[in-house]
Design a protein around this motif. Structure first.
Motif, PDB file in Angstrom:
ATOM      1  N   UNK A 176       0.848  -1.174   0.000  1.00  0.00           N
ATOM      2  CA  UNK A 176       0.000   0.000   0.000  1.00  0.00           C
ATOM      3  C   UNK A 176       0.889   1.230   0.000  1.00  0.00           C
ATOM      4  N   UNK A 177       0.613   2.138  -0.919  1.00  0.00           N
ATOM      5  CA  UNK A 177       1.410   3.362  -0.949  1.00  0.00           C
ATOM      6  C   UNK A 177       0.837   4.381   0.024  1.00  0.00           C
ATOM      7  N   UNK A 178       1.732   5.108   0.675  1.00  0.00           N
ATOM      8  CA  UNK A 178       1.346   6.151   1.618  1.00  0.00           C
ATOM      9  C   UNK A 178       1.748   7.485   1.018  1.00  0.00           C
ATOM     10  N   UNK A 179       0.797   8.376   0.874  1.00  0.00           N
ATOM     11  CA  UNK A 179       1.135   9.663   0.264  1.00  0.00           C
ATOM     12  C   UNK A 179       0.248  10.765   0.816  1.00  0.00           C
ATOM     13  N   UNK A 180       0.773  11.984   0.808  1.00  0.00           N
ATOM     14  CA  UNK A 180      -0.059  13.136   1.138  1.00  0.00           C
ATOM     15  C   UNK A 180      -0.306  13.980  -0.110  1.00  0.00           C
ATOM     16  N   UNK A 181       0.138  13.482  -1.252  1.00  0.00           N
ATOM     17  CA  UNK A 181      -0.108  14.214  -2.498  1.00  0.00           C
ATOM     18  C   UNK A 181      -1.605  14.230  -2.799  1.00  0.00           C
ATOM     19  N   UNK A 182      -2.061  15.297  -3.402  1.00  0.00           N
ATOM     20  CA  UNK A 182      -3.464  15.414  -3.778  1.00  0.00           C
ATOM     21  C   UNK A 182      -3.681  14.667  -5.094  1.00  0.00           C
ATOM     22  N   UNK A 183      -4.169  13.447  -4.973  1.00  0.00           N
ATOM     23  CA  UNK A 183      -4.246  12.575  -6.151  1.00  0.00           C
ATOM     24  C   UNK A 183      -5.237  13.098  -7.183  1.00  0.00           C
ATOM     25  N   UNK A 186      -3.671  15.929  -8.992  1.00  0.00           N
ATOM     26  CA  UNK A 186      -2.596  15.398  -9.812  1.00  0.00           C
ATOM     27  C   UNK A 186      -3.153  14.758 -11.083  1.00  0.00           C
ATOM     28  N   UNK A 187      -4.251  14.024 -10.905  1.00  0.00           N
ATOM     29  CA  UNK A 187      -4.859  13.341 -12.047  1.00  0.00           C
ATOM     30  C   UNK A 187      -5.368  14.357 -13.063  1.00  0.00           C
ATOM     31  N   UNK A 188      -5.983  15.424 -12.557  1.00  0.00           N
ATOM     32  CA  UNK A 188      -6.525  16.448 -13.456  1.00  0.00           C
ATOM     33  C   UNK A 188      -5.417  17.204 -14.187  1.00  0.00           C
ATOM     34  N   UNK A 189      -4.281  17.391 -13.486  1.00  0.00           N
ATOM     35  CA  UNK A 189      -3.209  18.204 -14.064  1.00  0.00           C
ATOM     36  C   UNK A 189      -2.529  17.502 -15.237  1.00  0.00           C
ATOM     37  N   UNK A 190      -2.595  16.185 -15.263  1.00  0.00           N
ATOM     38  CA  UNK A 190      -1.937  15.459 -16.332  1.00  0.00           C
ATOM     39  C   UNK A 190      -0.427  15.425 -16.190  1.00  0.00           C
ATOM     40  N   UNK A 191       0.088  15.994 -15.114  1.00  0.00           N
ATOM     41  CA  UNK A 191       1.530  16.005 -14.876  1.00  0.00           C
ATOM     42  C   UNK A 191       1.985  14.673 -14.286  1.00  0.00           C
ATOM     43  N   UNK A 192       3.278  14.423 -14.397  1.00  0.00           N
ATOM     44  CA  UNK A 192       3.852  13.274 -13.716  1.00  0.00           C
ATOM     45  C   UNK A 192       3.934  13.543 -12.227  1.00  0.00           C
ATOM     46  N   UNK A 193       4.273  12.475 -11.474  1.00  0.00           N
ATOM     47  CA  UNK A 193       4.347  12.627 -10.026  1.00  0.00           C
ATOM     48  C   UNK A 193       5.744  13.068  -9.607  1.00  0.00           C
ATOM     49  N   UNK A 194       5.814  14.128  -8.827  1.00  0.00           N
ATOM     50  CA  UNK A 194       7.093  14.568  -8.265  1.00  0.00           C
ATOM     51  C   UNK A 194       7.144  14.140  -6.796  1.00  0.00           C
ATOM     52  N   UNK A 195       7.792  13.004  -6.578  1.00  0.00           N
ATOM     53  CA  UNK A 195       7.826  12.476  -5.212  1.00  0.00           C
ATOM     54  C   UNK A 195       8.646  13.346  -4.271  1.00  0.00           C
ATOM     55  N   UNK A 196       9.470  14.221  -4.834  1.00  0.00           N
ATOM     56  CA  UNK A 196      10.187  15.164  -3.994  1.00  0.00           C
ATOM     57  C   UNK A 196       9.233  16.032  -3.204  1.00  0.00           C
ATOM     58  N   UNK A 197       8.020  16.155  -3.711  1.00  0.00           N
ATOM     59  CA  UNK A 197       7.022  16.979  -3.028  1.00  0.00           C
ATOM     60  C   UNK A 197       6.133  16.157  -2.099  1.00  0.00           C
ATOM     61  N   UNK A 198       6.329  14.855  -2.131  1.00  0.00           N
ATOM     62  CA  UNK A 198       5.519  14.016  -1.243  1.00  0.00           C
ATOM     63  C   UNK A 198       6.058  14.118   0.185  1.00  0.00           C
ATOM     64  N   UNK A 199       5.301  13.628   1.114  1.00  0.00           N
ATOM     65  CA  UNK A 199       5.601  13.844   2.536  1.00  0.00           C
ATOM     66  C   UNK A 199       7.016  13.447   2.914  1.00  0.00           C
ATOM     67  N   UNK A 200       7.438  12.270   2.457  1.00  0.00           N
ATOM     68  CA  UNK A 200       8.764  11.784   2.834  1.00  0.00           C
ATOM     69  C   UNK A 200       9.835  12.133   1.800  1.00  0.00           C
TER      70      UNK A 200
END
Length: 464
Positions: A176-183, A186-200
């Motif tokens: 199970x992935x743990x994230x505080x990113x606003x999924x 993110x989905x609407x933006x069409x951008x890739x995921x920048x994990x540098x901005x995720x909680x950890x």
RNA sequence: UCCCCUGUAGCUCAGCUGGCAGAGCAAGUGGCUGUUAACCACUGGGUCCCUGGUUCGAACCCGGGCGGGGGAGCCA
């Protein structure tokens, strides 16, 4: 606390002492001479019978008795006396009744009758009020305590390993992935995921095992164990799998595989002995209502040593059997459930530890045998159930471990701290994992793992 | 994820070849009884999972969906 639990009340002398008992009504029977109210407070399986003289019509007591249906919470005042009728030794000669919370029979889902486990699963918030689930909860509690007792008595230190891990490569299964990113954004933006901005600052997950972490404390404290929740995101839908379950993982420095096998056997026997001694009433209930012969089956495990067999011998044993298997046993293929059950039930007639499996279907950290083909793994198989424990001696040689990591295409850098344990003061060491709910299935005779955890989590199931 | 079974009263289920919706238990009322899985009688209780179709007529046959259970794989 002054007010005794019902369990304590049952141990008192029926000397006419006055007392107040509180609990939930299980059943009410009205007779000419008396009204019988059986209450239960969860402290043990048995109900306490409280006997009221038939009250005057229109009296406060008559009104209270009318409201005291199955499920109602009540306080009863009276005296503890020997019961004149068979069925119970003591009972309460009741004079006062307070209905604290009613449970209207037209809407209260639990009835004065047997319910199916499937139905009770749909009312997980009420099912602990039934005999079966009360008994499961008490056995679960006692086993959890016994686990700590077993290890503490033997000098093991309890280590709290993390539930969140940044390593997605602990070996076993989907996470199970743990994230505080606003999924949604993110989905609407069409951008890739920048994990540098995720909680950890990088991808994080719920742990699938505390083993790798606990090994670090093993290499300092010697004898350690974990006992905590574990998460697997596998889409598996069976009576033996949960997405969230509790696991016990001991790890012992300087222990080699035979020591590990002995520890597992001693552990299982300790737990069964404790259950038989301290949960006798509940196990008797399971024996009568859930699984005939349970108590005898558990007791028989205590008598004799666990059988031992290598994987290679197990395959040979299966190959020469007259049994028709759905999957033909073949060296190089993992043992199927049907094979495991056949070995433990038909071949040895008791618990069996199978060792030295081909490396291909075991984890990277298991110690390589000299044959270069098998590893120092062990699975403990028990009758009626199959695999209950999986463990191994760990690979303590740096070169071998590195080679395995590379062979499997794993990323060495992820394991730098784990490899350090081999670089500095490495020791042979061994451990295993016991699924707590699987133990409970075995001890209680319950068939579905969703019925031995209070709030089961499984694919498409996270209610309550 | 795959395979099989299943959805009818509060619960557990029956319902034939398509022809007015049934039983047991639970509940309510009455009776009987130091009762104890209490017993006896009576009464009330239904979106037959949803949806579309076939048919004079569907709980029943067909398509789709949703839920539940069992098994396999994976695993503890």
């Amino acid at each position: 606390m002054k007010r005794p639990t019902l369990k304590e009340v049952f141990e008192l002398e029926p000397d006419g002492r006055s007392l107040v008992v509180k609990g939930w009504v299980r059943t009410k029977r009205e007779a000419k001479a008396a009204v019988f109210l059986e209450i239960n407070d969860g402290s043990r399986l048995a109900n306490l019978q409280c006997v009221f003289e038939v009250p005057q019509a229109g009296s406060a007591l008559a009104a209270a008795l009318a409201k005291a249906g199955t499920g109602a919470s009540v306080a009863i005042e009276g005296s503890l006396v020997a019961s004149p009728a068979s069925g119970q030794k003591v009972e309460v000669k009741a004079v006062g009744l307070e209905v604290i919370g009613e449970a209207p029979s037209e809407s209260y889902p639990l009835q004065k009758k047997a319910h199916s486990l499937e139905f009770l699963r749909e009312i997980a918030h009420l099912r602990p009020r039934t005999n079966t689930f009360g008994a499961v909860a008490r056995v679960r509690n006692r086993m959890a305590y016994a686990i700590h007792q077993f290890f503490q008595e033997r000098g093991f230190q309890y280590v709290h390993t993390p539930l969140i891990t940044a390593s997605d490569a602990e070996g076993a299964g989907a996470m199970f992935q743990v994230t505080t990113l606003d999924l949604e954004r993110l989905a609407k933006s069409g951008q890739g995921v920048d994990y540098g901005k995720d909680f950890f600052g990088k991808p994080a997950f719920l742990t699938v095992s505390g083993q790798l972490n606990v090994e670090t404390y093993c290499q300092a404290l010697g004898r350690v164990y974990t006992f905590g929740p574990t998460f697997r995101a596998e889409n598996s839908n069976t009576t033996r799998h949960l997405s969230e379950f509790w696991m016990i993982e001991p790890e012992v420095a300087f222990n080699e595989l035979p020591d590990n096998m002995d520890l597992a056997e001693e552990f299982i026997k300790y737990l069964l002995k404790t259950a038989l001694a301290d949960c006798a009433e509940d196990l008797e209930f399971f024996d009568q209502r859930i699984q005939k012969g349970l108590v005898e089956s558990l007791g028989s495990v205590l008598d004799k040593p666990f059988a031992h067999m290598t994987y290679t011998d197990a395959i040979a044993e299966l190959a020469k059997s007259p049994e028709k298997f759905e999957f033909e046993p073949r060296w190089g293929s993992d043992l199927q459930s049907e094979h495991e059950k056949y070995l433990t039930e038909k071949v040895v007639g008791g618990p069996l530890i199978v060792t030295d499996y081909p490396k291909e279907f075991k984890s990277f950290y298991m110690k390589m045998n000299d044959d270069g083909k098998t590893v120092r793994a062990m699975d403990v198989l028990v009758p009626r159930f199959g695999e209950i424990i999986g463990g191994s001696e760990r690979e303590e040689r740096l070169d071998n471990l590195l080679r395995r990591i590379e062979e499997l295409g794993l990323d060495t850098s992820t394991y730098s701290w784990y490899l350090d344990l081999r670089r500095f003061g490495t020791t042979p060491h061994s451990g295993f994992g016991l699924g707590f709910e699987r133990l409970l299935l075995y001890v209680t005779g319950m068939a579905n793992i969703r019925d031995v955890i209070p709030f089961p989590r499984a694919p498409k199931l996270a209610d309550f």
